[in-house]
Write an enzyme that holds these catalytic residues in place. Structure first.
Site, PDB file in Angstrom:
ATOM      1  N   GLU A  71     -23.176  -9.485  26.171  1.00 10.76           N
ATOM      2  CA  GLU A  71     -23.268  -8.579  25.008  1.00 10.76           C
ATOM      3  C   GLU A  71     -24.490  -7.701  25.219  1.00 10.76           C
ATOM      4  OE1 GLU A  71     -22.938  -9.960  20.957  1.00 10.76           O
ATOM      5  OE2 GLU A  71     -21.588 -11.577  21.552  1.00 10.76           O
TER       6      GLU A  71
ATOM      7  N   GLU B 126     -23.611 -17.636  21.290  1.00  3.93           N
ATOM      8  CA  GLU B 126     -24.921 -17.561  20.612  1.00  3.93           C
ATOM      9  C   GLU B 126     -25.259 -18.838  19.842  1.00  3.93           C
ATOM     10  OE1 GLU B 126     -25.314 -13.860  18.394  1.00  3.93           O
ATOM     11  OE2 GLU B 126     -25.485 -12.732  20.246  1.00  3.93           O
TER      12      GLU B 126
END
Ligand code: AHR
Length: 507
Positions: free
Chosen positions: A292, A173
């Site tokens: 995710e 991320e």
């Protein structure tokens, strides 16, 4: 009763079911590792300190691959803290989750656990506070056979054979301002490309994942992927996607349609990656690693005060899932399967305790949350090829996504066994729906062999330590077949799987 219909054609194939669709995620976060997979004092712990009850549930869940060690955690992690004699391992601050990491579990322990759980490891390197050299070092430690300092150190630490980890995430991320070492797309693209180039010179066959957006709501969604891929296209295989869904402001209708957003997310990133490929005149296709995804009541977490103290394995985001959450999870798996031609790896986040299908109590039991059930059944039944599923469905209006279909469905076909499996959800909040599936293009007569439905009169029902089996799958008594026509009644707000097999070969 509402009605919807689908037509299935064994010749109309999206792609083979990728076993990596059924990945999960173990992050050093909260109680996922400590008192989750690892609890040496637990009565069910094995000789390595792993909870055998959790291992058994992991196998039952059908998980094929596990991403490790983070998550936001990885962006401040020093992998070498987690190797060697345990009593000499440092205790460090984990800034991502405001806790203390004891390093009692590191890559050697996790590789042993993965072996016992029979899962592939997807390993994430730290590109937050670290860079190319540390990525090369951990690669040398885990994958280099022998004869170098770090590979020999692994051997001295008890692992004679390299772990052979193929799938590597280049950070986590990195588009998120909350990420340690957050960078612009341009800066990250350059770093990811250098790291990929270096890892490939060590081992050309690795499969590398660059960070995509941490959500479709990020202001840089799409643009981030385009810039990063401009730098790294030829050096990587995957771009990652992350998405979490929750019911907001009592808007159950939109929440139940979360898969509409996942579909849009995937279609947008496929288009973005392909447009970069076209600009670069590349024949190569970049696939998506949806590494995710889940239901997560993120707004509740974001509304909390940060913890004051620094604890070891604190209780963080131990969301308790209800019936509606499980229906959404089942639907998100339908969306992932529908995109099997481009989404060839995915990880539900996470495996134990932290927004997880498996819950444990320290020194106590482990149990299956509601979301365990659609995941386990999809992983067990989806075999062979994913079929393009042409659906005709009534629609309803949602504040978040506009008009959406009441039904979503996908089917798989295993040419060898002849099995056809239909996975379907009814998103209507009031009425059951009759789904008709036209099977006339299949050469043999099919018969229902197994049926499972997850629903409840109370959509907020959950599984708890006291009532671990309050919400389970039940056979669907309203499935019938007449010649080439399958009929199934899907209760309101429900997830269903129907396995059909060749008549006369019922197993
Ligand atoms: O899964 C929980 C967290 O969600 C992960 O650490 C991070 O990557 C994401 O924001």
């Amino acid at each position: 009763m509402l009605h919807a219909s689908a037509v299935l054609d064994p010749a109309s194939v999206v792609a083979p079911v990728s076993r990596r669709t059924f990945g999960s995620f173990v992050e050093h976060m909260g109680r996922c590792v400590y008192t989750g997979i690892y609890e040496p004092d637990h009565p069910a712990a094995d000789e390595d300190g792993f909870r055998t009850d959790v291992l058994a549930l992991t196998r039952e869940l059908g998980v094929t691959m596990v991403r490790y060690p983070g998550g936001n955690f990885v962006s401040g992690y020093r992998w070498e803290d987690g190797i060697g004699p345990r009593d000499r391992r440092p205790r460090r601050r984990d800034l991502a989750w405001h806790s203390v990491e004891t390093n009692q579990v590191g890559i050697d322990e996790f590789a042993r656990w993965a072996d016992k759980a029979d899962v592939e490891i997807m390993y994430a390197v730290n590109l937050g506070t670290r860079g190319v050299q540390e990525a090369l070092d951990v690669h040398e430690y885990v994958n280099h056979p022998e004869g170098t300092t770090l590979s020999d150190l692994r051997r001295a630490n008890g692992a004679a054979k390299p772990y052979g980890i193929t799938l590597w995430c280049l950070g986590n991320e990195m588009d998120g301002p909350w990420q340690l070492g957050h960078r612009t797309a341009h800066e990250y693209g350059l770093l990811a490309a250098s790291t990929a180039r270096a890892l490939r010179s060590a081992e050309p066959g690795l499969e590398l994942v660059v960070c995509g957006s941490s959500g479709s709501g990020m202001p840089t969604f799409g643009a981030w992927e385009a810039t990063v891929l401009e730098h790294a296209y030829d050096l990587v295989d995957y771009v990652s996607c992350h998405a979490y869904y929750e019911e907001l402001d009592g808007d159950l209708g939109s929440f139940l349609a979360s898969a509409v957003d996942m579909d849009h997310f995937v279609d947008s990133i496929v288009a973005t990656a392909d447009s970069v490929g076209a600009r670069l005149r590349s024949k190569k296709k970049i696939n998506l690693s949806f590494d995710e995804w889940n239901v997560w009541y993120l707004s509740r977490f974001q509304g909390q005060e940060p913890p004051e103290g620094w604890d070891v394995a604190p209780r963080v985001i131990e969301d308790e899932y209800n019936v509606a959450d499980a229906v959404v999870v089942g639907n998100l798996l339908i969306s992932l399967l529908r995109h099997s031609d481009r989404v060839t790896a995915a990880c539900q986040a996470q495996l134990v305790n932290v927004i997880a299908p498996i819950r444990t109590e320290p020194g106590g039991p482990a149990w299956r949350q509601t979301i365990f059930h659609p995941f386990a059944k999809t992983a067990a039944l989806a075999r062979g090829d994913v079929l393009r599923t042409r659906l005709t469905s009534p629609t309803y209006d949602t504040p978040r996504y506009g008009e959406v279909p009441v039904v979503d469905a996908i089917a798989t076909h295993d040419a060898e066994s002849g099995d056809v499996v239909v996975f379907a959800v009814n998103r209507d909040q009031n009425a059951p729906l009759e789904l008709t599936v036209d099977l006339h293009l299949f050469p043999e007569q099919l018969r229902p062999a197994e049926t499972y439905t997850l629903t409840d009169t109370d959509l907020t029902a959950t599984n708890t330590r006291e009532a671990p089996d309050r919400v389970v799958l039940r056979p669907n008594e309203h499935v019938s077949i007449d010649g080439p026509t399958l009929k199934a009644v899907l209760p309101r707000v429900s997830w269903t799987a129907i396995r059909l097999t060749r008549a006369g070969e019922e197993r």
